[in-house]
Design an enzyme around this catalytic site. Structure first.
Site, PDB file in Angstrom:
ATOM      1  N   SER A   1      -3.989   4.519   4.130  1.00 54.31           N
ATOM      2  CA  SER A   1      -4.363   4.352   5.546  1.00 54.31           C
ATOM      3  C   SER A   1      -5.735   3.741   5.780  1.00 54.31           C
ATOM      4  O   SER A   1      -6.016   3.279   6.892  1.00 54.31           O
ATOM      5  CB  SER A   1      -4.278   5.701   6.252  1.00 54.31           C
ATOM      6  OG  SER A   1      -2.936   6.136   6.252  1.00 54.31           O
ATOM      7  N   THR A   2      -6.603   3.737   4.797  1.00 51.78           N
ATOM      8  CA  THR A   2      -7.894   3.065   5.000  1.00 51.78           C
ATOM      9  C   THR A   2      -7.670   1.586   5.285  1.00 51.78           C
ATOM     10  O   THR A   2      -8.490   0.932   5.936  1.00 51.78           O
ATOM     11  CB  THR A   2      -8.812   3.208   3.764  1.00 51.78           C
ATOM     12  OG1 THR A   2      -8.058   2.832   2.607  1.00 51.78           O
ATOM     13  CG2 THR A   2      -9.311   4.623   3.587  1.00 51.78           C
TER      14      THR A   2
END
Lengths: 602, 152
Positions: A318-319
């Site tokens: 998700s980064t």
């Protein structure tokens, strides 16, 4: 008639003639040797008989942190050499006995080396060796303490007879801080060759240029030893105190979460200077043997990632949503307040994509999509709003799938499959949007996200701040790698991520400072699909949001206590920032605003 | 004229022998002097060479000792050591809330650290030694003649 007087006179003339001829021949030969076409060969032969060739190795350049603290320096080690013509039966046994006891080496091995008839093989001087763990042989090198003991033995008539033994000094690389910054520094082997990190990347500059000089021994020449071109000294961008802070935080995080390993990287986004680069398991460059490449007796390549920040690629999870959202905002496809109704499922290329908890989150703004880290929302943005062409174009502008060019040895490029790649399929567009099916290195992710913190400008990360050679000092200038997004986009996204962090990762916040950031929880690909048990938990954030001075990436591999980045990685970010703002002397936002307005601070 | 005189006054054998011997001795003495000078110069040169070698060896030892001391000093001042000492003295790392920021007019931040320069390469050859240690007699004569011509 020949008289006796005449006979004598004739003989004398004959002898004189012979002598004149011999003298003439000698003079001709003398002229030929001195000035003839073979004169250089004769000169070289004469040199060999009366002199010797000496290799002069310059001292390897020193490495400092940005405050001038020594990170790598030189000390001495001594090789044990033996002049075989000076050996006697007594000294053979005594040398083998003393060395085996001092260094805990097998007596028989040493004695057999001393017993061989080296002179018959044309070798008059040998260097004692020991068996290596890999089965090869390495020269025996002793430190100064052992060398002092042996020197005392050699000078003491009452001590065992070590005649023939000689201690030959040689430089040894020393890292006074042990494992601190070990992964950044790399190491130097016994032969003086640099491997990995800074030592590997700048090996040629650091080692200087050894030269070979001919010296006369009989009689000794009155000639000064020439200085060979010395290796340069390097000043790194690392701050040892910040490095220590990062390493302590990482070690504690690994211990507390039961993670297999991890990394923390701290970078100044304005100029790409790496302030700290910590990795676990730690590497002590003073004990580098297990980390040597396989051909040099070390571990196999796949087991060994010396500098994981540049070589340890992973799926970012998700980064990566930061980059997807940056692309959509910059292309004017979405605005922060746009509403997306999350149904909990989207199909991209026939492949169903669900959220991390499998739930439907209903109407959400773009801030909400980031705050709740909604895979469905980001997959929608990439596939329906941006489209493959625009999405991958932005990713390439962010440098994904490309080397950053950081000055550390061993960097890999990660992997980004675009529609032009034969293995690319449409579902990749959906999964890539939330960081799956794409692999990056930590430094690549830092550089890309650093652009969001730096008004849309990617600056090349680097670890060397200053190169000092005999001729002067050279300061490498920051290199701009690109401007993938507009400054306004970068500021908008930073504001969105400040709100997102306040909601999603409250454990990452620090009182008094507005920070932006994003958590990541990524699956680990294996040959049999994704690992069902383990994740890589990560967090990338920067601050202060109004004038970013640092970007921090925290990565924990296979944490046991919780798989989520928001639970295990975000608190590490918080811990590091609390110390970092003090070390970098960054006042809280309110104080900075007051100081900027002309106040006196608090 | 000389022959005539010789014919007129024949010299005694002992006188001729003394003359021959003395002239030979003169040559021998001259050779001895030149030989001694040559030997003395060479001995001095060898002695100087040995001194240079010893001094270089000593210089290397001192450089090694200096490097070793620098490494020891760095080991004694590592952040880990300093941290332990600070904790032992009762200090703890300051948190953001414990720091006060003041605006100091005219404050000049410290200049960035610049590492020391490594030694420059020196050319191969005699270096800084006096030419007296290395030149030949011919070179010395040439140098002397040039110096004589140049000087008023």
């Amino acid at each position: 008639m020949i008289t006796p007087g005449r006979e004598v006179s004739g003989r004398i003339r004959l002898i004189a003639g012979v002598m004149v001829l011999a003298a003439g021949a000698l003079i001709v030969q003398l002229v030929r040797v001195q000035f003839g076409p073979f004169a250089p060969i004769f000169a070289a032969r004469a040199e060999l008989q009366t002199g010797y060739l000496k290799r002069v190795v310059p001292a390897r350049g020193l490495i400092y942190d940005r405050e001038g603290r020594l990170l790598a320096t030189n000390a001495s080690q001594y090789y044990l050499e033996v002049e075989v013509r000076q050996l006697s039966d007594t000294s053979r046994e005594a040398i083998a006995s003393v060395v085996s006891k001092l260094l805990v080496l097998p007596f028989e091995d040493l004695f057999s080396q001393l017993e061989r008839d080296w002179a018959a093989q044309g070798q008059l001087r040998i260097r004692l060796t020991r068996e290596d763990v890999s089965g090869g042989r390495l020269p025996i090198a002793v430190d100064e303490t052992v060398a002092d003991v042996l020197k005392d033995f050699l000078n003491d008539p009452q001590a065992p007879d070590l005649s023939g033994l000689d201690l030959v000094p040689a430089p040894r690389r020393v890292y006074p801080n042990g494992s601190l910054a070990g992964h950044v520094l790399g190491f130097v082997n016994q032969e003086g060759r640099g491997f990995f990190g800074v030592e590997g990347y700048y090996d040629e500059w650091l080692s200087g240029k050894p030269i070979t000089v001919a010296r006369s021994s009989l009689p000794p020449e009155a000639r000064l030893e020439p200085n060979p071109p010395a290796g340069v000294n390097l000043v790194l961008t690392l701050d040892l105190e910040i490095q220590q802070t990062a390493e302590i935080a990482l070690r504690e995080a690994v211990e507390n979460t039961g993670a297999e390993g991890g990394q923390i990287i701290i970078m100044d986004p304005r100029n790409g200077e790496i302030l700290a680069m910590a990795a676990w398991p730690a590497l002590d460059p003073n004990r580098y043997e297990p980390w040597l490449p396989e051909e040099d007796g070390g571990k196999a390549e796949e087991e060994r990632v010396i500098t994981p920040a540049v070589a340890g690629q992973f799926e970012p999870g998700s980064t990566f949503k930061v980059l997807t959202m940056a692309a959509a905002l910059d292309a004017d496809k979405v605005k922060p307040d746009d509403i997306y109704v999350d149904t909990g499922l989207i199909e991209v290329g026939g492949h169903p994509i669900r959220n991390w908890n499998g739930g439907a989150w209903g109407p959400q703004t773009m801030v909400g999509c980031l705050e709740y880290s909604l895979n469905v929302c980001l997959a929608y943005i990439a596939s329906e709003e941006l489209g493959a062409s625009l999405f991958y174009s932005y990713l390439q502008d962010f440098g994904i799938g490309q080397l950053t060019g950081i000055d550390l040895s061993g960097e890999v490029s990660g992997q980004l499959r675009t529609p032009r790649h034969p293995d690319w399929t449409e579902p990749d567009l959906g999964t890539n949007a939330f960081g799956q099916g794409v692999s990056v290195t930590p430094i690549q992710l830092m550089a890309a996200v650093g652009a969001v913190a730096n008004d849309g400008v990617i600056v090349q990360p680097h670890v060397v701040r200053e190169v000092v050679g005999p001729e002067g000092v050279y300061w490498p200038r920051p290199t701009v790698l690109g401007r993938p997004i507009r400054p306004e986009t970068a500021r908008t996204l930073t504001d969105m991520l400040v709100q997102s962090l306040e909601g999603e990762a409250r454990f990452a916040g620090v009182t008094g400072y507005r920070l932006a950031g994003k958590t990541g929880t990524s699956q680990i690909p294996t040959e049999m699909g994704y690992d069902p048990d383990w994740t890589i938990a990560s967090f990338i954030g920067w601050g202060p949001a109004s004038d970013p001075r640092f970007v921090i990436l925290v990565r924990l591999d296979k944490p046991e206590t919780s798989p989520w980045g928001s639970v295990v990685a975000a608190p590490v970010f918080q811990e590091v920032v609390e110390r970092l703002v003090v070390l970098l002397e960054i006042p809280p936002d309110a104080v900075r605003e007051e100081l900027a307005a002309g106040g006196s601070g608090q | 004229m000389r022959n005539r005189r010789r014919h007129a006054q024949p010299q005694a054998q002992w006188r001729l022998r003394i003359r021959a011997t003395s002239s030979t001795l003169l040559w021998v003495v001259a050779l001895l002097i030149v030989g001694s000078m040559y030997l003395a110069v060479n001995a001095k040169l060898a002695q100087a060479g040995r001194q240079v070698i010893n001094l270089e060896r000593r210089k290397d030892e001192l450089l090694r000792a200096n490097a070793s001391l620098a490494a020891q000093l760095a080991e004694l001042t590592t952040p880990e050591q300093m941290w332990a000492r600070a904790v032992a003295l009762g200090f703890h790392p300051a948190g953001p809330a414990e720091v006060e920021y003041l605006k100091v007019e005219g404050y000049v931040p410290p200049t960035p650290f610049v590492a020391p320069r490594p030694p420059a390469a020196s050319p191969r050859g005699p270096g800084a030694l006096s030419p007296a240690y290395t030149e030949t007699l011919g070179e010395w004569l040439a140098r002397w003649m040039v110096a004589t011509e140049v000087s008023p």
